[in-house]
Design a protein around this motif. Structure first.
Motif, short mmCIF file in Angstrom:
data_model
loop_
_atom_site.label_atom_id
_atom_site.label_comp_id
_atom_site.label_asym_id
_atom_site.label_seq_id
_atom_site.Cartn_x
_atom_site.Cartn_y
_atom_site.Cartn_z
N TRP A 71 0.84 -1.20 0.00
CA TRP A 71 0.00 0.00 0.00
C TRP A 71 0.88 1.25 0.00
CZ3 TRP A 71 -4.93 0.84 -0.90
CH2 TRP A 71 -5.51 2.05 -0.49
N VAL A 110 -6.81 3.87 -9.78
CA VAL A 110 -7.35 4.80 -8.79
C VAL A 110 -6.91 6.25 -9.00
CG1 VAL A 110 -7.65 3.00 -7.04
CG2 VAL A 110 -5.54 4.36 -7.06
N HIS A 112 -6.99 9.70 -10.33
CA HIS A 112 -8.13 10.40 -10.95
C HIS A 112 -9.30 9.46 -11.22
CE1 HIS A 112 -6.46 14.36 -11.29
NE2 HIS A 112 -5.44 13.97 -12.03
N ARG A 113 -9.50 8.50 -10.33
CA ARG A 113 -10.56 7.48 -10.48
C ARG A 113 -10.42 6.68 -11.78
NH1 ARG A 113 -14.04 11.91 -8.66
NH2 ARG A 113 -14.27 11.76 -6.41
N TRP B 71 -4.31 8.85 2.14
CA TRP B 71 -3.92 7.51 1.69
C TRP B 71 -3.58 6.62 2.89
CZ3 TRP B 71 -4.38 5.02 -2.73
CH2 TRP B 71 -3.62 3.88 -2.95
N ALA B 74 -6.73 5.50 4.70
CA ALA B 74 -7.39 4.43 3.93
C ALA B 74 -6.66 3.11 4.15
CB ALA B 74 -7.44 4.79 2.44
N GLY B 75 -5.32 3.15 4.15
CA GLY B 75 -4.54 1.94 4.38
C GLY B 75 -4.81 1.34 5.76
N PHE B 106 -14.12 4.62 -0.70
CA PHE B 106 -12.91 4.24 -1.43
C PHE B 106 -12.38 2.90 -0.92
CE2 PHE B 106 -8.16 4.59 -1.90
CZ PHE B 106 -8.15 4.31 -3.25
N GLY B 137 -13.17 8.94 -2.84
CA GLY B 137 -11.84 9.47 -3.06
C GLY B 137 -11.11 9.88 -1.80
N LEU B 140 -4.34 13.78 -1.83
CA LEU B 140 -2.90 13.51 -1.88
C LEU B 140 -2.21 14.82 -2.21
CD1 LEU B 140 -1.87 10.53 -1.65
CD2 LEU B 140 -1.49 10.60 -4.10
N LEU B 141 -1.21 15.18 -1.42
CA LEU B 141 -0.46 16.42 -1.66
C LEU B 141 -1.40 17.61 -1.81
CD1 LEU B 141 2.11 15.21 -4.37
CD2 LEU B 141 2.43 15.32 -1.91
N VAL B 147 -7.11 10.75 -5.90
CA VAL B 147 -7.12 9.29 -5.94
C VAL B 147 -8.50 8.83 -5.53
CG1 VAL B 147 -6.22 7.21 -4.84
CG2 VAL B 147 -4.67 9.07 -5.44
N GLY B 148 -9.05 7.87 -6.24
CA GLY B 148 -10.38 7.39 -5.88
C GLY B 148 -10.89 6.35 -6.84
#
Lengths: 357, 357
Positions: A71, A110, A112-113, B71, B74-75, B106, B137, B140-141, B147-148
């Motif tokens: 991950w 994942v 931008h989906r 992220w 989520a992990g 997500f 989603g 990130l940064l 991300v999603g």
């Protein structure tokens, strides 16, 4: 070009040096990111880099192997994509073996989906199996691919020239998945593998030509596309592809990463054949023919921890009230799920595999 | 029950106490995990927990807000799911507002390559907007939802009773998205919002009854389902839902997390109305009518950093060769993408919003 659902695949020699022409029109001039297995020969990397010149926003070497599919590593790659501000229109390339494709494919799924993904598999295992069909994933707490996504690549380009850089052991590992497919789809593959494998390996090891591999690799890919095309989300038919993988995964777990996946599958296939015969599903003559096919493979030649393998075999999701869940063969070419395989039979097969390893 | 594509939605009072009956049959007795916003009243949590009794493998409080959608977080949730060995057949519940739904959604999208997801939104924003349509989603940064995955919930249960625990500010924030929808679908929503909003908020703040909210919330959800059902993967029609969000996101970025999303959208909508009128797309009378609708909203009342807001506005993906990309209105109910809005006009709107905040 094999142009069918769920995605097109190019198979042939020297394809990477024509990469830009082979891509679908929509991916020929958008920004690109290239992640490659750190062990891929420099020559291949610069060939690919050269064909993406002027639009390569990011190029990065990553570690291969199941241990690198974490991950955290996925998060690192995604941060790099985000730092470069790659848009939804970008394309992500993976160059390397199956584990690199799994990890990079998950990031593409994942980011931008979901952005466009192109696999450039360099191992035989990657070309005939791992890059085909849209499964991506990373590992968590030792559970393989427990996190992932279904994300079909827009294209796969299997350049047979890349096979020249593989070791003999890597080639045999890839052939493990080929032989698995021959047991699932004998009408298409049996004649291509029966008595041919050692000669194919010898040819590529001696004169470095992969020409003779084209029909075998192409047929194997077509067979896999057929199966995954009918079951993209892994709800049924796709389960057949797990033939040999139940015991195979257990042996891999017991070998601590030293047993190549395809060789583990070969041991798993032997077990499946014996279990199928013992339950009366497979004729003795078919058992003999199939075992003969597997006789060409080298012994795994690694130390496997019996307890660790046993623990992996007995984990929850393989257990049912009536026994263990296995894909068996009700005759060659007829994989079928059985969920009542006696524990005792399975342990005997594990011990046979350990004795042969 | 609103039973339409892409997923069914229950709207009403006291629904969570009947949770188990409302679920689709396939989700009534499989193992479950419940992630809830740490700020959700205990009463709601125990109501939901009680209805899942005997099959709740995991219950966890998580932090809400965009800052918690990482992220790493989520992990962490995925590791907990894996540690409990939850299978592909399990169902994941999110109980809370939009950010909790994004994060938990997500995780459900990628655990075992996708497990069943049920949203139990407790905020107005979550009920009318965030929980509907399958977008999930993490950030990130500092890039929001970079991300999603698209992962449709199997069901959404919007219990209006949960609205009673919200602050007045939270209610107005949710109404920001409601009014946005009224500008996109006036035929369905205008009469429900025009001149009604203050009374609705007063009713719930005084006698704690959310009964009067049913038609408004239900119509808003139907309107969103209509739009996302025609464009699940966000390739076209769905872009209209970004009305007011370009400047809105910039203001949120400038406020460092202190400006509720819906109130930022209201400021963004004012800007869109002025820009649309200035370009000749919106009649002066419609401009007046729409601004009157927005006049009921409280001022944001936070300090917004102009430079940070400006930077967010000018970031790459909103910029085109001819100006900035905005969803404008070519008349009420007719959102349309414009990619040539002069920078200067936009900066003037930003300054107007800052003066009013």
């Amino acid at each position: 070009l094999i142009d069918r659902k769920p995605h097109p695949v190019w198979v042939g020699e020297g394809l990477l040096s024509r990469l830009d022409e082979l891509l679908p029109p929509g991916l020929r001039d958008v920004p690109a990111a290239l992640f490659h297995d750190a062990r891929v020969p420099n020559e291949l990397i610069s060939t690919v880099g050269g064909r993406l010149k002027g639009r390569l926003a990011l190029r990065l070497a990553i570690d291969a192997g199941e241990g690198a599919k974490t991950w955290q590593e996925a998060g690192r790659l995604l941060e790099l994509l985000a730092a470069e501000r790659l848009s939804r229109e970008a394309v992500v390339f993976s160059l390397g073996g199956g584990s690199v494709g799994d990890l990079v494919g998950f990031c593409a799924a994942v980011y931008h989906r979901g952005v466009a993904l192109v696999h450039l598999p360099t191992t035989l295992l990657g070309q005939v199996d791992a890059s085909i069909g849209g499964k991506t994933g990373v590992n968590l707490l030792g559970a393989k691919n427990v996190v992932g996504a279904f994300h079909q690549p827009r294209m796969v380009i299997a350049d047979l020239s890349a096979l020249r850089s593989l070791s003999e052991r890597d080639l045999w590992s890839g052939l493990g998945e080929v032989v698995k497919m021959a047991l699932i789809r004998p009408e298409r593959l049996w004649s291509r593998v029966s008595g041919q494998l050692s000669a194919l390996v010898a040819a590529i090891m001696s004169d470095s030509s992969a020409r003779g591999w084209q029909p075998l690799v192409a047929d194997c890919i077509e067979a896999k596309l057929e199966i995954v095309g009918s079951d993209e989300r892994d709800a049924g038919a796709r389960a057949a592809l797990n033939l040999g993988h139940t015991l195979g995964h257990a042996l891999e777990a017991g070998a601590g990463g030293l047993l190549p996946h395809g060789l583990a599958v070969v041991s798993g296939l032997r077990a499946v054949l014996h279990l199928s015969a013992r339950r009366g599903w497979l004729e003795p003559s078919d058992l003999t023919r199939a075992l003969d096919l597997l006789a060409a493979f080298p012994a795994p030649n690694v130390v496997i921890d019996r307890e660790a393998a046993l623990a992996a075999l007995l984990q929850d999701k393989k257990r049912t009230a009536r026994g263990l869940r296995f894909v068996l063969l009700r005759g060659l070419g007829r994989p079928e799920l059985a969920d009542d395989v006696p524990m005792e039979w399975v342990v005997q097969e594990l011990d046979r595999a350990l004795a042969e390893s």
